[in-house]
Design an enzyme around this catalytic site. Structure first.
Site, mmCIF file in Angstrom:
data_model
loop_
_atom_site.group_PDB
_atom_site.id
_atom_site.type_symbol
_atom_site.label_atom_id
_atom_site.label_comp_id
_atom_site.label_asym_id
_atom_site.label_seq_id
_atom_site.Cartn_x
_atom_site.Cartn_y
_atom_site.Cartn_z
ATOM 1 C CG HIS A 24 -0.403 -0.117 2.519
ATOM 2 N ND1 HIS A 24 0.553 0.768 2.981
ATOM 3 C CD2 HIS A 24 -0.613 -1.001 3.536
ATOM 4 C CE1 HIS A 24 0.881 0.461 4.216
ATOM 5 N NE2 HIS A 24 0.204 -0.631 4.575
ATOM 6 C CG HIS A 27 3.707 -1.611 2.502
ATOM 7 N ND1 HIS A 27 2.482 -2.136 2.146
ATOM 8 C CD2 HIS A 27 3.941 -2.040 3.755
ATOM 9 C CE1 HIS A 27 2.015 -2.878 3.145
ATOM 10 N NE2 HIS A 27 2.882 -2.826 4.144
ATOM 11 C CB CYS A 132 -2.785 -6.736 20.620
ATOM 12 S SG CYS A 132 -3.562 -6.183 19.076
ATOM 13 C CB CYS A 135 0.373 -5.660 18.345
ATOM 14 S SG CYS A 135 -0.535 -4.120 18.387
ATOM 15 C CB CYS A 150 -4.952 -2.851 20.583
ATOM 16 S SG CYS A 150 -3.580 -2.345 19.530
ATOM 17 C CG HIS A 153 -4.476 -3.773 15.701
ATOM 18 N ND1 HIS A 153 -3.258 -3.703 16.344
ATOM 19 C CD2 HIS A 153 -4.213 -4.037 14.396
ATOM 20 C CE1 HIS A 153 -2.298 -3.927 15.465
ATOM 21 N NE2 HIS A 153 -2.847 -4.131 14.282
ATOM 22 C CE LYS A 308 -4.038 4.104 10.380
ATOM 23 N NZ LYS A 308 -3.694 3.233 11.504
ATOM 24 C CE LYS A 311 -8.372 -3.902 0.315
ATOM 25 N NZ LYS A 311 -7.988 -5.178 0.881
HETATM 26 ZN ZN ZN Z 1 -2.782 -4.132 18.310
#
Ligand code: ZN
Length: 524
Positions: A24, A27, A132, A135, A150, A153, A308, A311
Site C-alpha cells: 500500500h 509501504h 493483541c 500487534c 489496543c 487495532h 486514515k 478500504k
Molecule cells: Zn494491536
C-alpha cells in the site's frame, strides 16, 4: 577530479513487510524513501547496500491463509512476489530482497537463539498477559486505551496464560538508556528519541520470544525445544543481520560478512513499529554482542483529508496504479516533497496535480525546454562557449554550485521537503535570470551573438547541476536531461561534476519533454 576508489559504505533498510496485506501507499513511501537515500548516497560516491523484503511468519498469516483457503506457504509466496514486483514497477533499486522463509534465515535465527540461551539470556517461565493478535505481542497495562482496546487495532486484549521462553530484555535497560542518551542522532526526527527515553522510565519487562506449537506451528522452531516456535518479531528483526550474511552466534568471530556496512546501518521505519525497533531490536543486538545499528529514521502516516486510508472508506491510493498512470517520477516526487518526515501527511489528488504541475512541469520541465531549444536553434546542437561572464552570470553559476551542499544540510536533518524546496527555488532563480536576459531577443540581433552564448551557457551550467541533484528525486527525468546535455550519465560520484561543470566537447541531443502537464484523474 579523481575517482574515489575507497568509497565509504552505507546500508539502508526498510522494514521487511508483513505479507498479510498487499503493498500500500505506506509501504511504497518507505521503500521510495530508501531508494531516494540510496541514490543520494550514490551521487555522493558511496557504496550502498539497500535491503528490503518480507516478514512471513506468525498467527496473522495463518489466519489470513485459512480464510483464503490456502496454505501459509502458498499465501506468503504469492504476496511476497507481489511486493517484489511492486518495487520493480516503481523502478526501485533494491540490492537484497530478504524473506524470513528462506532456509539460511532459519539457520541464522536458530544459531542466534542458541547463542543467547548458552549465555543465560533466555529462560523458561509461566506468563500471563494481555495479548493483541493484531500487534502479535503482549502489551503492558499502560499500552491499552481508556476503553481497554489496543490503540492501533481497536480490539480488546486476548488474555493468555502459558509457559514460554523469555529473553532478558529488562537486563539491558540501563545500557539502552545510556545508548540513547549519548547518541543524540540515534533516532530521527528527535521527538521519537524523546518518546523512547520517556517509555524507558518505566521498568522494562523481559520479552516473550516463543509460541507453543499447540497454538502455532508456522514459525522457526526453537533449537532447544521442539515444542515451540520463535515469536515472529524476534525472527523478523534478525533479517537486518541476515541480509549482510550474519550466520548467528559469535558476531566478532565471523569474517567476510560485510560488517563494514553494519557500522553505517540506517533503518527506515514507520512510527507504528518504533517500539520493536527502538527497544526490542537494540537489546537483542546487545545480547548477541553486536554493535547497535547507526540510526532509526521514523516516518509518519499517509492520510486522506485527515482520515486514515481504509478500504471501507474507499479512499485508498494504490501506489502501482498511480505510478502506472502518471509515471514513477511524479509519484515519488510528490511523496518526498509533501511529507514533513516524521509527521503525518495527506495524499489528495488536488495537491498531487498542483505540485507536479507548478513545481515540475512549470519548473524544471519548462526551463529545460526553453534553454535547450534556444541553444539548439542558435548553436547547431553545440554547447555554446561563453566568451565573458558578467557579475550576474557568475553569481548564478556560484549559487548553483552551492546548491548540493544547501540541500544536503536539510537532508541530514531529515528535512527532505525543505531540501527539495531549495531545489525548486534554484530553478526559479534560473528562470528569473532567463527572463531578465531575454535570450530570445538577443537571438534576433547578430551583434549580440556572444552575449547570447554567455547567457545560454550560464543557464546550461545550471541545468547541468539540476540534472545531477535531481537524480534521487526524479531519476528518469534526470537521466533524460543529462542525455539531452550530451553528458555521461555516470551516476556514482556524479556530484563531483557539479564542480567541474559541463563537458563542452559533447553535443546536445534532442530536447525531451521532462514533465508533461497533468490533469486531475477520473477517480472512477
Ligand atoms: Zn494491536
Amino acid at each position: 577530479m579523481t575517482k574515489n576508489t575507497n568509497a565509504s559504505p552505507y546500508m539502508l533498510t526498510t522494514p521487511i513487510y508483513y505479507v498479510n496485506a498487499k503493498p500500500h501507499l505506506g509501504h511504497a513511501y518507505t521503500t521510495i524513501m530508501g531508494d531516494f537515500l540510496k541514490k543520494l548516497a550514490l551521487i555522493e560516491g558511496k557504496r550502498v547496500l539497500f535491503v528490503t523484503g518480507t516478514d512471513e511468519h506468525g498467527e496473522k498469516i495463518v489466519q489470513k491463509a485459512t480464510a483464503e483457503g490456502k496454505t501459509p506457504k502458498e499465501l506468503v509466496d504469492e504476496v511476497s512476489s507481489e511486493f517484489r514486483s511492486a518495487w520493480e514497477k516503481l523502478a526501485l533499486d533494491v540490492d537484497v530482497f530478504y524473506r524470513t522463509t528462506q532456509p539460511d534465515h532459519y539457520k541464522m535465527v536458530q544459531n542466534a537463539l542458541q547463542f543467547l540461551k548458552d549465555k543465560g539470556d533466555i529462560y523458561f517461565a509461566e506468563y500471563e498477559g494481555k495479548y493483541c493478535v493484531g500487534c502479535e505481542r503482549f502489551r503492558t497495562d499502560s499500552e491499552w486505551n481508556e476503553e481497554g482496546l489496543c490503540p492501533d487495532h481497536q480490539t480488546p486484549p486476548d488474555l493468555r496464560k502459558e509457559p514460554n521462553y523469555f529473553f532478558k530484555m529488562g537486563s539491558y535497560q540501563k545500557e539502552l538508556i545510556k545508548h540513547y542518551e549519548s547518541n543524540l542522532e540515534a533516532i530521527e526526527p528527535s521527538q521519537y528519541r524523546q518518546e523512547v527515553l520517556s517509555f524507558l522510565k518505566q521498568p522494562l519487562e523481559d520479552l516473550n520470544i516463543s509460541r507453543p506449537k499447540t497454538r502455532l506451528t508456522w514459525g522457526i522452531e526453537l533449537p532447544f525445544d521442539k515444542d515451540y516456535v520463535t515469536y515472529v518479531w524476534f525472527d523478523a528483526l534478525l533479517n537486518y543481520l541476515g541480509a549482510i550474511g550474519y550466520e548467528g552466534g559469535d558476531f566478532a568471530a565471523q569474517r567476510e560478512f560485510k560488517n563494514e556496512f553494519w557500522a553505517e546501518s540506517h533503518h527506515l521505519i514507520g512510527k507504528d513499529i518504533l517500539k520493536t525497533h527502538a527497544i526490542y531490536w537494540p537489546t537483542m543486538l546487545m545480547g548477541l554482542e553486536v554493535p547497535v545499528f547507526k540510526k532509526l529514521h521514523v516516518g509518519g502516516f499517509w492520510m486522506n483529508k485527515g482520515l486514515k486510508m481504509s478500504k471501507s472508506l474507499g479512499n485508498v491510493v494504490d501506489p502501482i496504479k498511480v505510478s502506472e498512470h502518471f509515471g514513477v517520477d511524479f509519484f515519488r516526487y510528490f511523496l518526498l516533497r509533501e511529507m514533513s518526515f516524521g509527521s503525518d501527511a495527506n495524499f489528495t489528488w488536488e495537491a498531487f496535480i498542483a505540485r507536479c504541475n507548478s513545481e515540475l512541469a512549470n519548473g524544471l520541465g519548462n526551463l529545460a525546454s526553453r534553454v535547450l531549444k534556444l541553444s539548439q536553434k542558435n548553436f547547431e546542437m553545440k554547447i555554446p562557449s561563453a566568451s565573458g561572464l558578467n557579475d550576474q552570470d557568475k553569481a548564478l553559476v556560484s549559487a548553483m554550485k552551492a546548491l548540493p551542499a544547501k540541500m544536503a544540510q536539510e537532508f541530514e536533518q531529515c528535512r527532505y521537503h525543505i531540501g527539495i524546496g531549495h531545489f525548486n527555488e534554484a530553478v526559479a532563480e534560473c528562470d528569473r535570470y532567463i527572463n531578465d536576459n531575454k535570450p530570445w531577443v538577443l537571438a534576433k540581433d547578430p551583434e549580440q551573438k556572444d552575449r547570447l552564448a554567455s547567457v545560454l551557457r550560464t543557464a546550461m551550467e545550471a541545468l547541468h547541476v539540476f540534472s545531477i541533484v535531481s537524480y534521487p528525486l526524479t531519476p528518469e527525468a534526470s537521466l533524460k536531461l543529462q542525455e539531452a546535455l550530451g553528458q555521461s550519465g555516470e551516476i556514482v560520484g556524479a556530484l563531483f561534476r557539479v564542480d567541474t561543470g559541463l563537458d563542452a566537447t559533447r553535443s546536445l541531443t534532442e530536447v525531451p519533454q521532462l514533465f508533461p502537464r497533468l490533469e486531475l484523474p477520473d477517480l472512477e
